[in-house]
Scaffold this active site. Structure first.
Site, mmCIF file in Angstrom:
data_model
loop_
_atom_site.group_PDB
_atom_site.id
_atom_site.type_symbol
_atom_site.label_atom_id
_atom_site.label_comp_id
_atom_site.label_asym_id
_atom_site.label_seq_id
_atom_site.Cartn_x
_atom_site.Cartn_y
_atom_site.Cartn_z
ATOM 1 N N TYR A 105 14.753 -15.409 28.969
ATOM 2 C CA TYR A 105 15.061 -16.044 30.250
ATOM 3 C C TYR A 105 15.755 -15.036 31.161
ATOM 4 O O TYR A 105 16.570 -14.222 30.695
ATOM 5 C CB TYR A 105 16.011 -17.230 30.057
ATOM 6 C CG TYR A 105 15.352 -18.452 29.465
ATOM 7 C CD1 TYR A 105 14.689 -19.361 30.277
ATOM 8 C CD2 TYR A 105 15.401 -18.701 28.103
ATOM 9 C CE1 TYR A 105 14.088 -20.494 29.744
ATOM 10 C CE2 TYR A 105 14.797 -19.823 27.553
ATOM 11 C CZ TYR A 105 14.144 -20.715 28.381
ATOM 12 O OH TYR A 105 13.543 -21.822 27.842
ATOM 13 N N TYR A 144 11.030 -17.543 21.390
ATOM 14 C CA TYR A 144 12.296 -16.787 21.348
ATOM 15 C C TYR A 144 13.192 -17.302 20.215
ATOM 16 O O TYR A 144 13.119 -18.460 19.836
ATOM 17 C CB TYR A 144 13.023 -16.841 22.699
ATOM 18 C CG TYR A 144 13.402 -18.214 23.220
ATOM 19 C CD1 TYR A 144 14.529 -18.879 22.748
ATOM 20 C CD2 TYR A 144 12.648 -18.819 24.218
ATOM 21 C CE1 TYR A 144 14.887 -20.121 23.242
ATOM 22 C CE2 TYR A 144 13.000 -20.073 24.714
ATOM 23 C CZ TYR A 144 14.124 -20.717 24.218
ATOM 24 O OH TYR A 144 14.467 -21.945 24.714
ATOM 25 N N ARG A 154 12.069 -20.806 18.825
ATOM 26 C CA ARG A 154 11.500 -21.912 19.597
ATOM 27 C C ARG A 154 10.009 -21.665 19.822
ATOM 28 O O ARG A 154 9.604 -20.556 20.184
ATOM 29 C CB ARG A 154 12.143 -22.038 20.986
ATOM 30 C CG ARG A 154 13.599 -22.392 21.075
ATOM 31 C CD ARG A 154 13.983 -23.817 20.704
ATOM 32 N NE ARG A 154 13.010 -24.852 20.686
ATOM 33 C CZ ARG A 154 12.665 -25.646 21.717
ATOM 34 N NH1 ARG A 154 13.233 -25.485 22.880
ATOM 35 N NH2 ARG A 154 11.774 -26.599 21.577
ATOM 36 N N HIS A 157 7.307 -22.886 25.248
ATOM 37 C CA HIS A 157 7.491 -24.163 25.939
ATOM 38 C C HIS A 157 7.900 -23.925 27.386
ATOM 39 O O HIS A 157 8.425 -22.877 27.738
ATOM 40 C CB HIS A 157 8.556 -25.012 25.240
ATOM 41 C CG HIS A 157 9.901 -24.360 25.200
ATOM 42 N ND1 HIS A 157 10.238 -23.400 24.272
ATOM 43 C CD2 HIS A 157 10.988 -24.481 26.006
ATOM 44 C CE1 HIS A 157 11.470 -22.975 24.492
ATOM 45 N NE2 HIS A 157 11.950 -23.606 25.542
ATOM 46 N N HIS A 159 10.195 -25.984 30.311
ATOM 47 C CA HIS A 159 11.092 -27.107 30.604
ATOM 48 C C HIS A 159 10.681 -27.726 31.935
ATOM 49 O O HIS A 159 10.347 -27.012 32.881
ATOM 50 C CB HIS A 159 12.539 -26.627 30.717
ATOM 51 C CG HIS A 159 13.082 -26.021 29.459
ATOM 52 N ND1 HIS A 159 13.776 -26.752 28.518
ATOM 53 C CD2 HIS A 159 13.044 -24.751 28.982
ATOM 54 C CE1 HIS A 159 14.137 -25.958 27.528
ATOM 55 N NE2 HIS A 159 13.705 -24.734 27.775
HETATM 56 FE FE LIG Z 1 13.809 -23.084 26.413
#
Ligand SMILES: [Fe+2]
Length: 237
Positions: A105, A144, A154, A157, A159
């Site tokens: 991110y 990640y 994870r 995906h 959000h």
């Molecule tokens: Fe996430």
């Protein structure tokens, strides 16, 4: 919900995950220990403020900035926001955020040792049209690590947050990708008790919607209520 020595308030609504899901570690800290207190809604909660298309410009192409193209697999995500009767929900603000192709991110809290991409912010927003439809272009996010448990990753995906006609009307969920081998290992995905509800969080590959020589497409409908409801991260009343 009882988990080990903890007893938590709040039951899942339909396919939503319970607030406390012991395998998803941080819910042990943040799930309420007492039943929620209903706060009667007043006109303040039921009406504005809300951002309309006249106050915010849409950001529906995350795949490039003015300076250049983002790295990774360019994709189109499209679908509709529907109510419990299958009717379209127009003029809904949808916000999205996601990791870049390397699984990082663009946020100071993310210190994963993967490269940042100067041409990818990972955030977008847009409104549903009259038919409840939305469409945005982005980069397929990478998996990640997240330290929930040993070797925890994870699945890829995106959000999503939906605002209704007021800030008090907000729903948050995540969209996944088909055939991701990490789904069966993910405590967040698997916090949703019902297998059918879990499947509704997985987008469908859409060859028809893909653009030749440019981008693959994935279809994802968001259903606000009813038997086909999309699981959301907070309980609904
Ligand atoms: Fe996430």
């Amino acid at each position: 919900v009882t988990a080990g020595r903890w007893t938590y308030a709040a039951a899942p609504h339909g396919g939503d995950p319970p607030l406390a899901s012991p395998d998803y570690k941080s819910t042990r800290l943040r799930a309420p220990l007492r039943p929620p207190v209903p706060i009667p809604q007043t006109p303040t909660e039921r009406s504005g403020p809300a951002f309309g298309a006249e106050t915010l410009a849409p950001l529906d192409d995350l795949s490039r900035t003015e300076g250049g193209d983002a790295q990774g697999q360019r994709i189109i995500v499209h679908g509709r926001v529907l109510d419990g009767r299958g009717l379209p929900v127009p003029r809904t603000l949808v916000e999205v955020w996601q990791a870049n192709a390397a699984g990082r991110y663009a946020h100071e809290a993310d210190q994963h040792a993967a490269p940042l991409d100067p041409h990818f912010s990972g955030v977008g927003r847009f409104w549903t049209g009259e038919g409840g439809a939305f469409r945005f272009v982005t980069i397929k996010p990478g998996a990640y690590p997240w330290r929930n448990h040993w070797n925890a990753w994870r699945p890829a995906h995106i959000h999503l947050s939906l605002f209704g006609e007021a800030f008090a009307q907000r729903l948050v969920t995540q969209m996944y990708f088909p055939d991701d081998p990490l789904l069966s290992h993910d405590p967040i995905f698997n916090a949703i008790p019902d297998e059918g509800a879990r499947r509704r969080l997985v987008s469908r590959f859409d060859l028809e919607g893909s653009e030749p020589e440019r981008a693959l497409a994935f279809h994802f409908d968001i259903v606000l209520r009813g038997r086909e409801s999309t699981p959301f991260e907070e309980p609904r009343r």
